[in-house]
Design an enzyme around this catalytic site. Structure first.
Site, PDB file in Angstrom:
ATOM      1  N   HIS A  36     -13.947 -18.715   9.109  1.00  0.00           N
ATOM      2  CA  HIS A  36     -15.151 -18.659   9.952  1.00  0.00           C
ATOM      3  C   HIS A  36     -15.263 -19.899  10.848  1.00  0.00           C
ATOM      4  O   HIS A  36     -16.355 -20.356  11.162  1.00  0.00           O
ATOM      5  CB  HIS A  36     -16.415 -18.483   9.098  1.00  0.00           C
ATOM      6  CG  HIS A  36     -16.494 -17.114   8.486  1.00  0.00           C
ATOM      7  ND1 HIS A  36     -16.997 -16.028   9.168  1.00  0.00           N
ATOM      8  CD2 HIS A  36     -16.095 -16.644   7.287  1.00  0.00           C
ATOM      9  CE1 HIS A  36     -16.910 -14.952   8.392  1.00  0.00           C
ATOM     10  NE2 HIS A  36     -16.365 -15.296   7.248  1.00  0.00           N
ATOM     11  N   GLY A 125      -9.019  -6.983   4.188  1.00  0.00           N
ATOM     12  CA  GLY A 125      -9.173  -8.319   4.767  1.00  0.00           C
ATOM     13  C   GLY A 125      -7.846  -8.904   5.214  1.00  0.00           C
ATOM     14  O   GLY A 125      -7.696 -10.121   5.323  1.00  0.00           O
ATOM     15  N   ASP A 173      -6.970 -13.478  14.176  1.00  0.00           N
ATOM     16  CA  ASP A 173      -6.140 -12.366  13.683  1.00  0.00           C
ATOM     17  C   ASP A 173      -5.212 -11.855  14.779  1.00  0.00           C
ATOM     18  O   ASP A 173      -4.025 -11.612  14.557  1.00  0.00           O
ATOM     19  CB  ASP A 173      -7.031 -11.220  13.188  1.00  0.00           C
ATOM     20  CG  ASP A 173      -8.021 -11.681  12.139  1.00  0.00           C
ATOM     21  OD1 ASP A 173      -7.914 -12.831  11.681  1.00  0.00           O
ATOM     22  OD2 ASP A 173      -8.915 -10.893  11.774  1.00  0.00           O
TER      23      ASP A 173
HETATM   24  C1  GLA Z   1     -12.221 -12.029  10.360  1.00  0.00           C
HETATM   25  C2  GLA Z   1     -12.203 -12.227  11.872  1.00  0.00           C
HETATM   26  C3  GLA Z   1     -11.544 -13.551  12.253  1.00  0.00           C
HETATM   27  C4  GLA Z   1     -12.137 -14.716  11.464  1.00  0.00           C
HETATM   28  C5  GLA Z   1     -12.226 -14.388   9.970  1.00  0.00           C
HETATM   29  C6  GLA Z   1     -12.964 -15.427   9.197  1.00  0.00           C
HETATM   30  O1  GLA Z   1     -10.910 -11.867   9.885  1.00  0.00           O
HETATM   31  O2  GLA Z   1     -11.505 -11.163  12.495  1.00  0.00           O
HETATM   32  O3  GLA Z   1     -11.653 -13.765  13.633  1.00  0.00           O
HETATM   33  O4  GLA Z   1     -13.383 -15.072  11.965  1.00  0.00           O
HETATM   34  O5  GLA Z   1     -12.848 -13.129   9.732  1.00  0.00           O
HETATM   35  O6  GLA Z   1     -12.285 -16.631   9.226  1.00  0.00           O
END
Ligand code: GLA
Length: 387
Positions: A36, A125, A173
């Site tokens: 985050h 995730g 990501d």
């Molecule tokens: C998700 C979002 C990323 C990032 C993470 C937390 O995977 O897609 O951009 O913010 O949460 O680190």
């Protein structure tokens, strides 16, 4: 060498569309530390998984985009010229959004038939959504005769997810799916979008443990966290000149001006400012081969995500707790957006097999659920596949 998944995908494409496709692949991700922080212009430390989404693609003479997902067992069709497209609220939005935003960025796309499949767990995730976007984006660009600029593609995929799908995710990501380097993690500066390699000492293994919990509310909570961060920046701007993101705030500054914001917003900011600092320290510790320090920082990251950012859940906390009781564990924390999904564990190589067995058994005993556990190898970023 084609993998089984690639052979099956080609066979499915031939059966659906009666011609030969080209194949592209984009990986999911893990993140060692820096959670985050990406949408706060901070630092993250992701690597690509060797699990991916594949796109088989061939051009069509018209302006249609026909997509078949073998994962969802569904076919969806769009017109590329329908620029007023509304999201359908399902998996196809990721692909349609990318096509829409590639065109908005000035790329002229040809109509295509596209079949998607993958071995990346969905909703765990591990960024299957980014892998969907990037594999389709890479495929669409290449088939349309355009050069792929990887950082540009990552930015367009993020834009599609922010503005079409409606999740205000950061860049981590999509960036790692596009730009990963096999064999290492990257320390990514989410402001400048420059990165450098971080090599993980071979004495350690990265193990992902999936709680198997899938939370529907995660994207609403995610957007709320982002708003809190924006509130913190707005409040601090009245006291500190020249800041545009939590990246610009030091820990002592935050402590001094904490009274400028509500208590909850302060805790969110404390997580972000602390986590950015931990990520930079962890990069230095990995460089120095100090795995104990890396693990300590990962443990602190989990506590902060649990208590200040409040994005953990009972099952993630349980897995981290179990990890702390097992031999050879340097550190353990929840990974990704939160509210379910996986923990990431930094484990001494010689203890990995015992760790995997004990984790599976203890988690199953406590919850009745068998977790999926993956020992990871950092893979390469997106590109053509099946060659
Ligand atoms: C998700 C979002 C990323 C990032 C993470 C937390 O995977 O897609 O951009 O913010 O949460 O680190």
């Amino acid at each position: 060498m084609e993998s089984r998944i690639e052979r099956d995908l080609i066979a499915a494409f031939r059966q659906s569309f009666e011609r030969e496709p080209r194949l592209f692949r984009a990986p999911g991700r893990l993140n060692l530390i820096g959670e985050h922080t990406d949408y706060n212009d901070g630092f993250v430390m992701p690597a690509a998984l060797d699990l991916s989404i594949w796109a088989a693609i061939a051009p069509r003479p018209d302006r249609r985009l026909r997509i078949r997902s073998l994962i969802m067992d569904e076919v969806v069709e769009f017109d590329l010229d329908d620029t007023a497209a509304q999201p359908r609220g399902d998996w196809s939005d990721y692909i349609r959004g990318v096509a829409l935003f590639l065109q908005k960025a000035g790329y002229r796309l040809s109509g295509v038939d596209l079949v998607l499949d993958g071995n990346l767990p969905i909703g765990a995730g591990l960024s299957a959504s980014a892998a969907f976007e990037v594999s389709a984006g890479f495929a669409l660009l290449t088939i349309s005769g355009a050069e792929v600029d990887r950082v540009e593609l990552a930015k367009i995929c993020q834009r599609a997810e922010n503005q079409f799908v409606g999740v205000r995710c950061g860049i981590m990501d999509q960036y790692i799916s596009c730009c990963a380097v096999a064999g290492s993690a990257l320390l990514l500066d989410c402001r400048s979008l420059t990165s450098r390699k971080v090599v993980i000492d071979p004495k350690a293994r990265l193990v992902l443990c999936d709680t198997m919990v899938r939370h529907q509310l995660a994207s609403d909570e995610y957007n709320l966290r982002r708003e809190d961060c924006e509130r913190a920046v707005a409040a601090l701007s009245t006291r500190i000149a020249g800041i545009s993101a939590l990246r610009d705030v030091t820990f002592p500054q935050l402590m001094r001006h904490g009274d400028a914001m509500p208590e909850r917003v302060f805790r969110r900011a404390r997580h972000v400012v602390g986590e950015i600092d931990r990520t930079l320290r962890a990069a230095a510790a990995f460089d120095a081969g100090d795995l104990k320090e890396c693990g300590r920082l990962m443990n602190l990251s989990h506590e902060s995500l649990r208590d200040d950012y409040e994005v953990s859940c009972a099952e993630l906390d349980l897995m981290v707790d179990i990890a702390h009781r097992l031999p050879g564990v340097y550190g353990a924390r929840m990974m990704g957006g939160g509210f379910g999904g996986c923990t990431i564990n930094l484990v001494e190589a010689k203890h990995t097999d015992a760790f995997v067995r004990a984790m599976a058994e203890r988690y199953r005993t406590a919850t009745g659920v068998t977790p999926q556990i993956l020992t990871c190898v950092a893979g390469p970023g997106a590109g053509p596949a099946g060659l």
